[in-house]
Design a protein around this motif. Structure first.
Motif, PDB file in Angstrom:
ATOM      1  N   THR A  66       0.834  -1.201   0.000  1.00 39.99           N
ATOM      2  CA  THR A  66       0.000   0.000   0.000  1.00 39.99           C
ATOM      3  C   THR A  66       0.866   1.247   0.000  1.00 39.99           C
ATOM      4  OG1 THR A  66      -1.712  -1.146   1.264  1.00 39.99           O
ATOM      5  CG2 THR A  66      -1.864   1.241   1.146  1.00 39.99           C
ATOM      6  N   TYR A  67       0.630   2.124  -0.988  1.00 36.31           N
ATOM      7  CA  TYR A  67       1.246   3.455  -1.025  1.00 36.31           C
ATOM      8  C   TYR A  67       0.191   4.463  -0.586  1.00 36.31           C
ATOM      9  CZ  TYR A  67       5.503   2.104  -3.584  1.00 36.31           C
ATOM     10  OH  TYR A  67       6.714   1.566  -3.960  1.00 36.31           O
ATOM     11  N   GLY A  68       0.324   4.986   0.632  1.00 43.84           N
ATOM     12  CA  GLY A  68      -0.703   5.896   1.131  1.00 43.84           C
ATOM     13  C   GLY A  68      -2.028   5.170   1.236  1.00 43.84           C
ATOM     14  N   THR A  69      -2.999   5.589   0.430  1.00 46.27           N
ATOM     15  CA  THR A  69      -4.304   4.918   0.400  1.00 46.27           C
ATOM     16  C   THR A  69      -4.464   4.048  -0.846  1.00 46.27           C
ATOM     17  OG1 THR A  69      -5.315   6.831  -0.716  1.00 46.27           O
ATOM     18  CG2 THR A  69      -5.391   6.795   1.698  1.00 46.27           C
ATOM     19  N   LYS A  70      -3.400   3.935  -1.630  1.00 51.51           N
ATOM     20  CA  LYS A  70      -3.475   3.187  -2.894  1.00 51.51           C
ATOM     21  C   LYS A  70      -2.961   1.758  -2.690  1.00 51.51           C
ATOM     22  CE  LYS A  70      -2.351   3.741  -7.823  1.00 51.51           C
ATOM     23  NZ  LYS A  70      -3.668   4.260  -8.250  1.00 51.51           N
ATOM     24  N   ASN A  71      -3.827   0.802  -2.838  1.00 52.73           N
ATOM     25  CA  ASN A  71      -3.451  -0.603  -2.725  1.00 52.73           C
ATOM     26  C   ASN A  71      -2.937  -1.119  -4.064  1.00 52.73           C
ATOM     27  OD1 ASN A  71      -4.284  -0.841  -0.005  1.00 52.73           O
ATOM     28  ND2 ASN A  71      -6.405  -1.135  -0.663  1.00 52.73           N
ATOM     29  N   VAL A  72      -1.839  -1.830  -4.027  1.00 53.32           N
ATOM     30  CA  VAL A  72      -1.270  -2.423  -5.236  1.00 53.32           C
ATOM     31  C   VAL A  72      -1.781  -3.850  -5.365  1.00 53.32           C
ATOM     32  CG1 VAL A  72       0.848  -3.156  -6.390  1.00 53.32           C
ATOM     33  CG2 VAL A  72       0.784  -0.980  -5.135  1.00 53.32           C
ATOM     34  N   ASP A  73      -2.330  -4.171  -6.513  1.00 53.02           N
ATOM     35  CA  ASP A  73      -2.888  -5.509  -6.722  1.00 53.02           C
ATOM     36  C   ASP A  73      -2.551  -6.012  -8.119  1.00 53.02           C
ATOM     37  OD1 ASP A  73      -4.373  -7.877  -6.326  1.00 53.02           O
ATOM     38  OD2 ASP A  73      -6.150  -6.961  -7.210  1.00 53.02           O
ATOM     39  N   LEU A  74      -1.420  -6.697  -8.244  1.00 59.74           N
ATOM     40  CA  LEU A  74      -1.047  -7.416  -9.461  1.00 59.74           C
ATOM     41  C   LEU A  74      -1.227  -6.585 -10.730  1.00 59.74           C
ATOM     42  CD1 LEU A  74      -2.579 -10.907  -8.592  1.00 59.74           C
ATOM     43  CD2 LEU A  74      -0.217 -10.152  -8.302  1.00 59.74           C
ATOM     44  N   GLY A  75      -0.448  -5.509 -10.826  1.00 64.25           N
ATOM     45  CA  GLY A  75      -0.451  -4.715 -12.038  1.00 64.25           C
ATOM     46  C   GLY A  75      -1.104  -3.358 -11.915  1.00 64.25           C
ATOM     47  N   THR A  76      -1.412  -2.941 -10.702  1.00 60.73           N
ATOM     48  CA  THR A  76      -1.961  -1.599 -10.500  1.00 60.73           C
ATOM     49  C   THR A  76      -0.998  -0.554 -11.057  1.00 60.73           C
ATOM     50  OG1 THR A  76      -3.117  -2.280  -8.488  1.00 60.73           O
ATOM     51  CG2 THR A  76      -2.711   0.078  -8.761  1.00 60.73           C
ATOM     52  N   GLN A  77      -1.530   0.429 -11.799  1.00 58.42           N
ATOM     53  CA  GLN A  77      -0.674   1.490 -12.346  1.00 58.42           C
ATOM     54  C   GLN A  77      -0.470   2.587 -11.308  1.00 58.42           C
ATOM     55  OE1 GLN A  77      -1.545   3.077 -16.183  1.00 58.42           O
ATOM     56  NE2 GLN A  77      -1.458   1.101 -17.213  1.00 58.42           N
ATOM     57  N   THR A  78       0.776   3.039 -11.197  1.00 64.41           N
ATOM     58  CA  THR A  78       1.136   4.097 -10.263  1.00 64.41           C
ATOM     59  C   THR A  78       2.006   5.118 -10.984  1.00 64.41           C
ATOM     60  OG1 THR A  78       3.111   2.897  -9.544  1.00 64.41           O
ATOM     61  CG2 THR A  78       1.088   2.552  -8.266  1.00 64.41           C
ATOM     62  N   SER A  79       2.205   6.266 -10.327  1.00 64.63           N
ATOM     63  CA  SER A  79       3.106   7.289 -10.862  1.00 64.63           C
ATOM     64  C   SER A  79       4.260   7.487  -9.889  1.00 64.63           C
ATOM     65  CB  SER A  79       2.359   8.620 -11.046  1.00 64.63           C
ATOM     66  OG  SER A  79       2.137   9.232  -9.782  1.00 64.63           O
ATOM     67  N   THR A  80       5.281   8.227 -10.337  1.00 62.81           N
ATOM     68  CA  THR A  80       6.421   8.509  -9.471  1.00 62.81           C
ATOM     69  C   THR A  80       5.982   9.286  -8.235  1.00 62.81           C
ATOM     70  OG1 THR A  80       7.937   8.519 -11.356  1.00 62.81           O
ATOM     71  CG2 THR A  80       8.692   9.613  -9.353  1.00 62.81           C
ATOM     72  N   LEU A  81       5.023  10.189  -8.394  1.00 59.03           N
ATOM     73  CA  LEU A  81       4.533  10.946  -7.243  1.00 59.03           C
ATOM     74  C   LEU A  81       3.819  10.045  -6.239  1.00 59.03           C
ATOM     75  CD1 LEU A  81       3.198  14.275  -8.830  1.00 59.03           C
ATOM     76  CD2 LEU A  81       5.303  13.919  -7.518  1.00 59.03           C
ATOM     77  N   ASP A  82       3.151   9.008  -6.720  1.00 62.65           N
ATOM     78  CA  ASP A  82       2.478   8.063  -5.814  1.00 62.65           C
ATOM     79  C   ASP A  82       3.476   7.317  -4.952  1.00 62.65           C
ATOM     80  OD1 ASP A  82      -0.109   8.578  -6.787  1.00 62.65           O
ATOM     81  OD2 ASP A  82       0.104   7.087  -8.392  1.00 62.65           O
ATOM     82  N   THR A  83       4.687   7.118  -5.463  1.00 64.37           N
ATOM     83  CA  THR A  83       5.629   6.181  -4.843  1.00 64.37           C
ATOM     84  C   THR A  83       6.892   6.862  -4.307  1.00 64.37           C
ATOM     85  OG1 THR A  83       6.574   5.705  -7.036  1.00 64.37           O
ATOM     86  CG2 THR A  83       4.794   4.278  -6.269  1.00 64.37           C
ATOM     87  N   LEU A  84       6.778   8.141  -3.945  1.00 68.42           N
ATOM     88  CA  LEU A  84       7.935   8.861  -3.415  1.00 68.42           C
ATOM     89  C   LEU A  84       8.448   8.239  -2.121  1.00 68.42           C
ATOM     90  CD1 LEU A  84       6.853  12.578  -3.988  1.00 68.42           C
ATOM     91  CD2 LEU A  84       8.610  11.306  -5.244  1.00 68.42           C
ATOM     92  N   LEU A  85       7.531   7.795  -1.275  1.00 68.23           N
ATOM     93  CA  LEU A  85       7.894   7.204   0.008  1.00 68.23           C
ATOM     94  C   LEU A  85       7.700   5.689  -0.037  1.00 68.23           C
ATOM     95  CD1 LEU A  85       6.202   9.782   2.416  1.00 68.23           C
ATOM     96  CD2 LEU A  85       8.599   9.694   1.687  1.00 68.23           C
ATOM     97  N   PRO A  86       8.413   4.957   0.790  1.00 66.75           N
ATOM     98  CA  PRO A  86       8.245   3.498   0.795  1.00 66.75           C
ATOM     99  C   PRO A  86       6.807   3.110   1.113  1.00 66.75           C
ATOM    100  CG  PRO A  86      10.153   4.146   2.109  1.00 66.75           C
ATOM    101  CD  PRO A  86       9.412   5.401   1.777  1.00 66.75           C
ATOM    102  N   PRO A  87       6.332   2.038   0.524  1.00 67.48           N
ATOM    103  CA  PRO A  87       4.972   1.583   0.847  1.00 67.48           C
ATOM    104  C   PRO A  87       4.965   0.854   2.185  1.00 67.48           C
ATOM    105  CG  PRO A  87       6.005   0.023  -0.628  1.00 67.48           C
ATOM    106  CD  PRO A  87       6.984   1.155  -0.453  1.00 67.48           C
ATOM    107  N   THR A  88       3.788   0.664   2.727  1.00 65.37           N
ATOM    108  CA  THR A  88       3.643  -0.276   3.829  1.00 65.37           C
ATOM    109  C   THR A  88       3.372  -1.640   3.215  1.00 65.37           C
ATOM    110  OG1 THR A  88       1.269   0.182   3.987  1.00 65.37           O
ATOM    111  CG2 THR A  88       2.744   1.471   5.397  1.00 65.37           C
ATOM    112  N   PHE A  89       3.839  -2.673   3.881  1.00 60.45           N
ATOM    113  CA  PHE A  89       3.625  -4.017   3.358  1.00 60.45           C
ATOM    114  C   PHE A  89       3.427  -4.984   4.519  1.00 60.45           C
ATOM    115  CE2 PHE A  89       8.155  -4.015   4.247  1.00 60.45           C
ATOM    116  CZ  PHE A  89       8.401  -5.284   4.736  1.00 60.45           C
ATOM    117  N   SER A  90       2.771  -6.079   4.231  1.00 60.47           N
ATOM    118  CA  SER A  90       2.674  -7.175   5.182  1.00 60.47           C
ATOM    119  C   SER A  90       2.266  -8.419   4.406  1.00 60.47           C
ATOM    120  CB  SER A  90       1.659  -6.885   6.296  1.00 60.47           C
ATOM    121  OG  SER A  90       0.342  -6.896   5.792  1.00 60.47           O
TER     122      SER A  90
END
Length: 217
Positions: A66-90
């Motif tokens: 998860t980047y902020g409120t954006k959940n990544v699910d097998l091919g979710t498109q993101t931008s560089t601004l979305d991913t400036l900080l490390p995501p949370t993961f578990s």
């Protein structure tokens, strides 16, 4: 009288303190459903991550990114601004694994300089963006071996396949910190083979291009 009250309060708090990690582990869940495991395998294959980056994947845990409120699910498109900080993961607990099992968590881009490779030569290499060792299920903490480097795809219109992978570590495992600092042309398969990590038991990925727009979430 006051001492007795304090002692009673401390006794009442002890079970709560020691049960918290168990509740967190249960809340995270165990394993992965057969349908979800099949979906991960199919998506990794259709995206070419198998066999481009890894020979195979045998999902035994569900990996959430998860980047902020954006959940990544097998091919979710993101931008560089979305991913400036490390995501949370578990990731969920692995069925049948020892209680003291630890895991290695990698983030790798297999599409440098672009998915089509370098001009003329067509050569494409991996780039190691993040590596954490000693991770426990249901936790984002561990020993950071290679610090997070944000995605910066430079090939317009081409979607890089930024991939996260989870490997169970053998007993007594120690990461090779020197090899893990060689980010460009990182030999993921060679590294995991030499370390006895085997094949990944969990995975997820996102797609990112320099032309992707930031999330509106």
């Amino acid at each position: 009288m006051r001492f007795a009250q304090i002692a009673s309060l401390l006794v009442s708090l002890v079970p709560t303190a020691f049960s918290a990690p168990v509740e967190e582990r249960q809340a995270c869940g165990t394993g992965i459903t057969p349908a979800e495991a099949s979906r991960v395998r199919a998506s990794f294959t259709s995206a070419g991550i198998v066999p481009t980056l890894i020979p195979t994947i045998n999902p035994k845990v569900k990996l959430s990114i998860t980047y902020g409120t954006k959940n990544v699910d097998l091919g979710t498109q993101t931008s560089t601004l979305d991913t400036l900080l490390p995501p949370t993961f578990s990731f969920t607990a692995e069925p049948g694994a020892p209680a003291d099992a630890t895991y290695s968590f990698f983030m790798v881009d297999p599409d440098v300089p672009g998915p089509q490779g370098a001009p003329v030569l067509g050569v494409r290499v991996n780039f190691l963006h993040w590596y954490i060792s000693g991770v426990k299920p249901c936790s984002s903490s561990g020993n950071t071996v290679t610090f997070y480097e944000l995605p910066t795809p430079a090939s317009p219109g081409e979607q890089h396949r930024y991939t996260w992978l989870v490997y169970r570590e053998p007993a007594g495992y120690k990461p090779n910190a020197i090899q893990a600092q060689v980010r460009p042309a990182f030999d993921l398969l060679g590294y995991t083979t030499r370390g006895g990590l085997g094949f990944p038991i969990g995975g997820n990925y996102m797609l990112q291009s320099i032309t992707n727009l930031p999330s509106k979430e």
